[in-house]
Design an enzyme around this catalytic site. Structure first.
Site, PDB file in Angstrom:
ATOM      1  CE  LYS A 212      -1.732   2.751   2.932  1.00  0.00           C
ATOM      2  NZ  LYS A 212      -1.634   4.190   1.981  1.00  0.00           N
ATOM      3  CD  GLU A 287      13.493   1.053   8.870  1.00  0.00           C
ATOM      4  OE1 GLU A 287      14.147   1.949   9.908  1.00  0.00           O
ATOM      5  OE2 GLU A 287      14.203  -0.194   8.891  1.00  0.00           O
ATOM      6  CB  CYS A 321      12.903   9.473   8.668  1.00  0.00           C
ATOM      7  SG  CYS A 321      13.236   8.080   7.611  1.00  0.00           S
ATOM      8  CD  GLU A 418      11.180  12.989  11.692  1.00  0.00           C
ATOM      9  OE1 GLU A 418      11.703  12.427  10.817  1.00  0.00           O
ATOM     10  OE2 GLU A 418      10.162  12.450  11.948  1.00  0.00           O
TER      11      GLU A 418
HETATM   12  P1  ADP Z   1       3.362  10.374   6.785  1.00  0.00           P
HETATM   13  O1  ADP Z   1       2.894  11.479   7.742  1.00  0.00           O
HETATM   14  O2  ADP Z   1       4.923  10.503   6.386  1.00  0.00           O
HETATM   15  O3  ADP Z   1       2.244  10.693   5.562  1.00  0.00           O
HETATM   16  P2  ADP Z   1       2.005   8.166   7.743  1.00  0.00           P
HETATM   17  O4  ADP Z   1       2.469   7.252   8.857  1.00  0.00           O
HETATM   18  O5  ADP Z   1       0.757   8.842   7.955  1.00  0.00           O
HETATM   19  O6  ADP Z   1       3.137   9.272   7.524  1.00  0.00           O
HETATM   20  O7  ADP Z   1       1.694   7.661   6.453  1.00  0.00           O
HETATM   21  C1  ADP Z   1       2.846   6.583   6.109  1.00  0.00           C
HETATM   22  C2  ADP Z   1       1.888   5.391   5.268  1.00  0.00           C
HETATM   23  O8  ADP Z   1       0.843   4.926   6.231  1.00  0.00           O
HETATM   24  C3  ADP Z   1       1.135   5.776   4.138  1.00  0.00           C
HETATM   25  O9  ADP Z   1       0.970   4.902   3.102  1.00  0.00           O
HETATM   26  C4  ADP Z   1      -0.311   6.164   4.865  1.00  0.00           C
HETATM   27  O10 ADP Z   1      -1.479   6.107   3.940  1.00  0.00           O
HETATM   28  C5  ADP Z   1      -0.137   4.926   5.728  1.00  0.00           C
HETATM   29  N1  ADP Z   1      -1.332   4.867   6.866  1.00  0.00           N
HETATM   30  C6  ADP Z   1      -1.616   6.156   7.433  1.00  0.00           C
HETATM   31  N2  ADP Z   1      -2.710   5.775   8.369  1.00  0.00           N
HETATM   32  C7  ADP Z   1      -2.749   4.240   8.292  1.00  0.00           C
HETATM   33  C8  ADP Z   1      -3.565   3.397   9.227  1.00  0.00           C
HETATM   34  N3  ADP Z   1      -4.277   3.579  10.149  1.00  0.00           N
HETATM   35  N4  ADP Z   1      -3.388   2.078   8.721  1.00  0.00           N
HETATM   36  C9  ADP Z   1      -2.581   1.626   7.860  1.00  0.00           C
HETATM   37  N5  ADP Z   1      -1.802   2.568   7.062  1.00  0.00           N
HETATM   38  C10 ADP Z   1      -1.766   3.651   7.212  1.00  0.00           C
END
Ligand code: ADP
Length: 507
Positions: A212, A287, A321, A418
């Site tokens: 994903k 990570e 990061c 960050e």
């Molecule tokens: P960023 O702030 O870098 O976007 P996130 O942790 O929100 O960091 O996003 C990193 C990945 O995790 C993206 O692919 C995002 O769509 C996914 N993501 C965000 N929320 C969820 C969740 N509840 N379950 C699974 N994946 C998620």
């Protein structure tokens, strides 16, 4: 321009109704044409080797952060599509895992060759959807591809062990076997490399994968997946779904067929995934966020320190990061370093990443700019001084001026969290002990940087730093041949190198 926030199943994608009507400017349009002509503009999900839309027809628009233009629409998928992607990965697992290592290695090597062949189109796609300058995007393609090349070779080196048995008529063998179906969730800041460094070792070990990608940058992932199919990686071994992140995440977590979750992204989401993996006892690699200290000692070579900290801070407009988040500078060199550093930052050219000479692109979205503004305002309200930049860039949209803030201290957000943007906080310190104590004063522990000409000091300080990666007199430390990963709350597991294979094996 007023931006409209569109709530998307718990995530916020930014869009503006005005922007959709605008014509795309020339360079992005030419870039998109080139990608389209190469056949790599894929706008559907990939399940079982078939390109599919979401079952309810819902779509998400992908925007160019430099212009606000919509580049393409991709399906907004959820539970059902993810469940089908898992089934397809599960049924393909039985055949893919049974191939010989040499066969898997060959398919991966073909994939690597195709990525390199389409380096230019992939780089254009990265710049279009993520914003980084084209030179950096080309660097990301080489870096991303290097994981596929490295793990195509490593596929052939999965050795087990023979242990001397406690009884003379017995033999003890340790057999390394693939962990099974992997769910890989990746962020937007490296649309290609964050995927290849998970999918490369997973496929090399004999696992199959449901990826994903971030909804901000799905197009690079889809193009890379198309090349994987062309390379002979069988349908179903690599599936791509995107859309409703929590729904997709939950489907992966709940499935008993998914045996491993690998994630790069925010610490908050990483913790949720770790918690959610408990009910089915999945293997987990994370990570997560960093808060990298970059320590410049009095005895540093100033040119090396400026060049290194500049690269460590401003790569990808500060959106990695491992970006230097706090530049700790010893008192004896502070003024001289600050002057030279500001001069170097002034030389950076802000603009659309497609324009030659650009070294700083836009931030990913409006929320990212607001976070930067909040951190800078917090610092100045507590006594720090902006010595360069400190405002939105005159180009507008999500461009922010490369910024240097001096006299930052432990009470400020710029020290504690960050910033994920082009802001370099300078923090003065007196002694080596002070520097180590400040550097370790955080729950994060991903990357750190040390600038000194003293070899003994470089060893002592590197070992005292509670960080997974330490660069000495070096601002760019990521490579496929070294293990990448954090300690403390920056994560679990290692990516890249021979250690990266263990994450996808049991035995
Ligand atoms: P960023 O702030 O870098 O976007 P996130 O942790 O929100 O960091 O996003 C990193 C990945 O995790 C993206 O692919 C995002 O769509 C996914 N993501 C965000 N929320 C969820 C969740 N509840 N379950 C699974 N994946 C998620």
């Amino acid at each position: 321009m007023a931006m409209r926030r569109v709530a998307f199943h718990g995530r916020h994608l930014l869009s503006s109704p005005h922007l959709f009507r605008r014509h795309m400017s020339t360079e992005p349009m030419a870039a998109l044409d080139r990608i389209r002509n190469s056949g790599l503009l894929k706008t559907q999900g990939l399940v079982g080797g078939k390109w599919i839309d979401s079952y309810d027809g819902k779509k998400i628009e992908v925007q160019n952060p430099a212009t606000g233009d919509v580049i393409a629409s991709v399906p907004c998928m959820g539970t059902k599509e993810t469940t089908d992607a898992i089934s397809s990965a599960y049924s393909t697992y039985s055949s893919w895992s049974k191939l010989t290592a040499a066969e898997r290695s060959k398919a991966l090597r073909n994939w690597y060759d195709l990525i390199i062949k389409h380096k230019d189109e992939l780089a254009l796609l990265i710049t279009l959807e993520q914003g980084k300058p084209i030179k950096e995007a080309l660097g990301e393609v080489s870096y991303g591809a290097s994981f596929i090349e490295f793990f195509s070779e490593e596929a052939k080196r999965i050795y087990g062990d023979i242990i001397p048995a406690p009884l003379s008529d017995r033999r003890l063998l340790v057999l390394k076997q693939p962990v099974g179906v992997v769910g890989a969730i990746t962020p937007w800041n490296f649309p290609l490399a964050m995927i290849t460094r998970k999918v490369g070792p997973a496929l090399a070990c004999g696992c199959t994968v449901v990826v994903k990608p971030s909804e901000y940058t799905p197009l690079t992932a889809l193009a890379a997946a198309d090349l994987a199919l062309q390379a002979g990686i069988p349908p179903g071994a690599l599936n791509i779904v995107m859309g409703n992140a929590p729904e997709i995440g939950d489907a992966l977590l709940k499935s008993t067929q998914v045996r491993k979750i690998t994630f790069t992204g925010s610490t908050a989401v990483g913790k949720k995934l770790m918690e959610g993996s408990a009910s089915t006892v999945k293997k987990v690699s994370l990570e997560l966020g960093g808060n990298a200290p970059c320590i410049v000692f009095d005895d540093a070579d100033i040119d090396v320190a400026v060049k290194g900290s500049l690269a460590a801070k401003f790569r990808n407009s500060g959106q990695t990061c491992v970006c230097a988040n706090r530049i700790l500078v010893q008192e004896g060199i502070y003024e001289e370093f600050a002057k030279a550093f500001v001069k170097a930052v002034q030389g950076m050219q802000v603009g659309n990443g497609l324009v030659e000479g650009t070294s700083q692109g836009p931030l990913i979205n409006e929320a990212a700019v607001q976070k930067v503004e909040k951190f800078v305002n917090d610092a100045t309200s507590k006594g720090a001084n902006v010595i360069l930049g400190g405002r939105r860039h005159s180009l507008g949209k999500t461009f922010y001026e490369p910024t240097v803030v001096s006299n930052v201290n432990r009470d400020m957000l710029l020290f504690k969290d960050e910033v994920f943007g082009p802001v370099a906080p300078l923090v003065p310190f007196k002694t080596e002990e002070d520097a180590i104590s400040m550097a370790n004063d955080t729950n994060a522990g991903l990357a750190a940087y040390v600038f000194t000409k003293s070899i003994p000091r470089s060893w002592c300080v590197s070992e005292a730093l509670e960080y997974g990666l330490v660069g000495v007199n070096e601002g760019i430390i990521s490579t496929e041949v070294a293990p990448f990963g954090g300690v403390k709350q920056s994560g679990l597991g290692r990516e890249g190198s021979k250690y990266g294979m263990d994450e996808y094996l049991r035995g």
